[in-house]
Design an enzyme around this catalytic site. Structure first.
Site, PDB file in Angstrom:
ATOM      1  N   ARG A   1       0.855  -1.192   0.000  1.00  0.00           N
ATOM      2  CA  ARG A   1       0.000   0.000   0.000  1.00  0.00           C
ATOM      3  C   ARG A   1       0.888   1.238   0.000  1.00  0.00           C
ATOM      4  O   ARG A   1       2.105   1.146   0.137  1.00  0.00           O
ATOM      5  CB  ARG A   1      -1.038  -0.003   1.144  1.00  0.00           C
ATOM      6  CG  ARG A   1      -0.648  -0.563   2.479  1.00  0.00           C
ATOM      7  CD  ARG A   1       0.321   0.234   3.285  1.00  0.00           C
ATOM      8  NE  ARG A   1       0.061   1.658   3.299  1.00  0.00           N
ATOM      9  CZ  ARG A   1       0.985   2.572   3.469  1.00  0.00           C
ATOM     10  NH1 ARG A   1       2.269   2.227   3.640  1.00  0.00           N
ATOM     11  NH2 ARG A   1       0.693   3.844   3.460  1.00  0.00           N
TER      12      ARG A   1
ATOM     13  N   ALA B   1       0.725   5.107  -2.290  1.00  0.00           N
ATOM     14  CA  ALA B   1       0.547   5.371  -3.729  1.00  0.00           C
ATOM     15  C   ALA B   1       1.747   4.949  -4.590  1.00  0.00           C
ATOM     16  O   ALA B   1       1.583   4.187  -5.554  1.00  0.00           O
ATOM     17  CB  ALA B   1       0.207   6.848  -3.923  1.00  0.00           C
TER      18      ALA B   1
ATOM     19  N   ASP C   1      -2.090  10.834  -2.466  1.00  0.00           N
ATOM     20  CA  ASP C   1      -2.395   9.724  -3.378  1.00  0.00           C
ATOM     21  C   ASP C   1      -2.689  10.222  -4.781  1.00  0.00           C
ATOM     22  O   ASP C   1      -2.529   9.497  -5.763  1.00  0.00           O
ATOM     23  CB  ASP C   1      -3.580   8.921  -2.854  1.00  0.00           C
ATOM     24  CG  ASP C   1      -3.139   8.113  -1.646  1.00  0.00           C
ATOM     25  OD1 ASP C   1      -3.131   8.665  -0.536  1.00  0.00           O
ATOM     26  OD2 ASP C   1      -2.751   6.944  -1.840  1.00  0.00           O
TER      27      ASP C   1
HETATM   28  O1  MRU Z   1      -4.561   3.326   1.950  1.00  0.00           O
HETATM   29  P1  MRU Z   1      -3.085   3.543   1.870  1.00  0.00           P
HETATM   30  O2  MRU Z   1      -2.342   3.058   3.061  1.00  0.00           O
HETATM   31  O3  MRU Z   1      -2.501   3.022   0.572  1.00  0.00           O
HETATM   32  O4  MRU Z   1      -2.946   5.124   1.838  1.00  0.00           O
HETATM   33  C1  MRU Z   1      -1.682   5.706   1.793  1.00  0.00           C
HETATM   34  C2  MRU Z   1      -1.719   7.172   1.912  1.00  0.00           C
HETATM   35  O5  MRU Z   1      -2.764   7.800   1.955  1.00  0.00           O
HETATM   36  C3  MRU Z   1      -0.393   7.866   1.841  1.00  0.00           C
HETATM   37  O6  MRU Z   1      -0.424   9.047   2.574  1.00  0.00           O
HETATM   38  C4  MRU Z   1      -0.123   8.198   0.379  1.00  0.00           C
HETATM   39  O7  MRU Z   1      -0.271   7.074  -0.417  1.00  0.00           O
HETATM   40  C5  MRU Z   1       1.203   8.737   0.191  1.00  0.00           C
HETATM   41  S1  MRU Z   1       2.381   7.428   0.226  1.00  0.00           S
HETATM   42  C6  MRU Z   1       3.909   8.039  -0.116  1.00  0.00           C
END
Ligand code: MRU
Length: 320
Positions: free
Chosen positions: A47, A49, A216
Site C-alpha cells: 500500500r 501510492a 495519493d
Molecule cells: O490506503 P493507503 O495506506 O494506501 O494510503 C496511503 C496514503 O494515503 C499515503 O499518505 C499516500 O499514499 C502517500 S504514500 C507516499
C-alpha cells in the site's frame, strides 16, 4: 533506512512485504502473476501510492514474461484500488513500453531517486527542535526509499537536527501507528504516537510547527487527495496557523483531473472500522479511505521537481 524494503524484485521474482502484518511480523509473500499482485494491492499487503504503482508495474512485467494478455492484466491491476494516480500511471507506462521488465525496473529505480529529490526540496523547511506532525504512512514502506512526507525528516535527522515527530495513528487501518511510528523510531527519530483526534489539541498547545503528509493524487488545481483524516488535519492546521505541506512525486500529479471532487474515493469494507470493536446491531458503518484537502489549505507542495507555493506552478510536473 532500517526497515526492510516493501518490494523485492529478485531474479525475476516479485516479493512483497506483507504490510498488514507489520510491525509484529516481517513476512514477504511471493506474487506470481498480475492477478495475484492486484489481490495484494486490494488487500493492502502492499500500500501507499508509489509502492502500489511499483508493484503493479512488476505485475505487468510478470504478465509480459508469461505471455499473458497485457490489456487484461492492466485492467485487473488498475481496478485493484481506484484513488491513487500512481497505479494507472505505472501500468500505462509498462503497457506502452517495448520491454515490460526493464520498464518496471526503471519505475522502481526512479521512485528511489524521486524520494531523495523530495527530501532535498523539503529539508529546508525543517529546523532543529521543530515539532512535525504526519498522517498515515508516506514513509519508506509506502515508497521505495526515504518515503515522501518523511524524506525531509530523514534528511534533517541525518544532518543532525532533532525533530519531535507526531504520528497520527490513522484509523481504521492504523498505518501511522503500525508503520510510520515503527519506521521513524527504527531510524532513530524522536516519535510520539497520537490518536487522530488529538492533533488539533497539540496544535493549540503549540507543539506542532509544521504538518507534512503524503498524497495519493494531486489534481490540476492543487487539491490533495490523501488518507482519510488529512482534510480535517489541514483545516485544524489552517485554524491554528500551522503550515500544511503535501509531499509527493510527479507520478502522483494528475493534470487531467481538474479538481479533487472529480476523484473517485475508495470506499473500503466497513469491517475495517468495526475490527476489533464491533458496532451495535443495526448501526450503519462507512469507510471512505481518502479525502480531499482543498488547495487553499495547502501552504506548499513538496515534489521531486521543487517546492511550490502556488498550484499554477505544479504544471512542470505534467509529463512531456
Ligand atoms: O490506503 P493507503 O495506506 O494506501 O494510503 C496511503 C496514503 O494515503 C499515503 O499518505 C499516500 O499514499 C502517500 S504514500 C507516499
Amino acid at each position: 533506512m532500517k526497515v526492510p524494503p516493501s518490494i523485492r524484485w529478485q531474479e525475476g521474482r516479485l516479493w512483497l512485504l506483507d504490510q498488514r502484518r507489520l510491525p509484529a511480523e516481517v513476512v514477504y509473500v511471493e506474487r506470481k502473476n498480475a492477478a495475484e499482485v492486484a489481490d495484494a494491492i486490494a488487500r493492502m499487503q502492499v500500500r501507499g501510492a508509489p509502492a502500489i504503482g511499483v508493484a503493479a508495474a512488476y505485475g505487468m512485467a510478470l504478465a509480459g514474461r508469461a505471455g499473458h494478455d497485457p490489456e487484461a492484466a492492466a485492467a485487473t491491476l488498475v481496478a485493484a484500488r481506484p484513488t491513487a494516480s500512481n497505479l494507472a500511471w505505472a501500468v500505462n507506462r509498462v503497457l506502452a513500453a517495448a520491454d515490460p521488465v526493464r520498464e518496471a525496473e526503471a519505475i522502481h529505480r526512479e521512485d528511489v531517486a524521486m524520494c531523495r529529490a523530495i527530501g532535498a526540496h523539503g529539508v529546508g523547511l525543517l529546523r532543529d527542535g521543530m515539532g512535525v506532525l504526519t498522517h498515515c504512512n508516506a514513509g519508506a514502506l509506502a515508497v521505495s526509499a526515504l518515503g515522501t512526507a518523511t524524506a525531509p525528516m530523514y534528511l534533517a535527522h541525518e544532518a543532525g537536527a532533532h525533530l519531535r515527530v507526531f504520528v497520527d495513528e490513522t484509523r481504521p487501518v492504523l498505518q501511522g501507528a503500525r508503520l510510520t511510528a515503527w519506521e521513524l523510531s527504527e531510524a532513530g527519530l524522536d516519535v510520539t504516537l497520537i490518536c487522530d483526534g488529538m492533533a488539533a489539541h497539540l496544535m493549540a498547545e503549540g507543539a506542532v510547527d509544521l504538518v507534512i503528509t503524503g498524497a495519493d493524487r494531486v489534481t490540476a488545481n492543487g487539491d490533495v487527495v490523501n488518507k482519510i483524516g488529512t482534510r480535517g488535519l489541514a483545516i485544524a492546521a489552517g485554524y491554528h496557523g500551522v503550515p500544511f505541506y503535501a509531499a509527493f512525486p510527479s507520478s502522483t500529479f494528475d493534470p487531467a483531473t481538474a479538481v479533487g471532487a472529480d476523484v473517485e474515493i475508495e470506499e473500503r469494507n466497513p469491517d475495517e472500522v468495526t475490527d476489533p470493536i464491533p458496532a451495535a446491531p443495526g448501526v450503519r458503518v462507512r469507510n471512505p479511505a481518502f479525502d480531499v484537502t482543498p488547495a487553499e489549505l495547502v501552504t506548499g507542495w513538496i515534489t521531486d521537481r521543487g517546492l511550490f507555493s502556488k498550484p499554477a506552478e505544479l504544471g512542470v510536473l505534467a509529463p512531456g
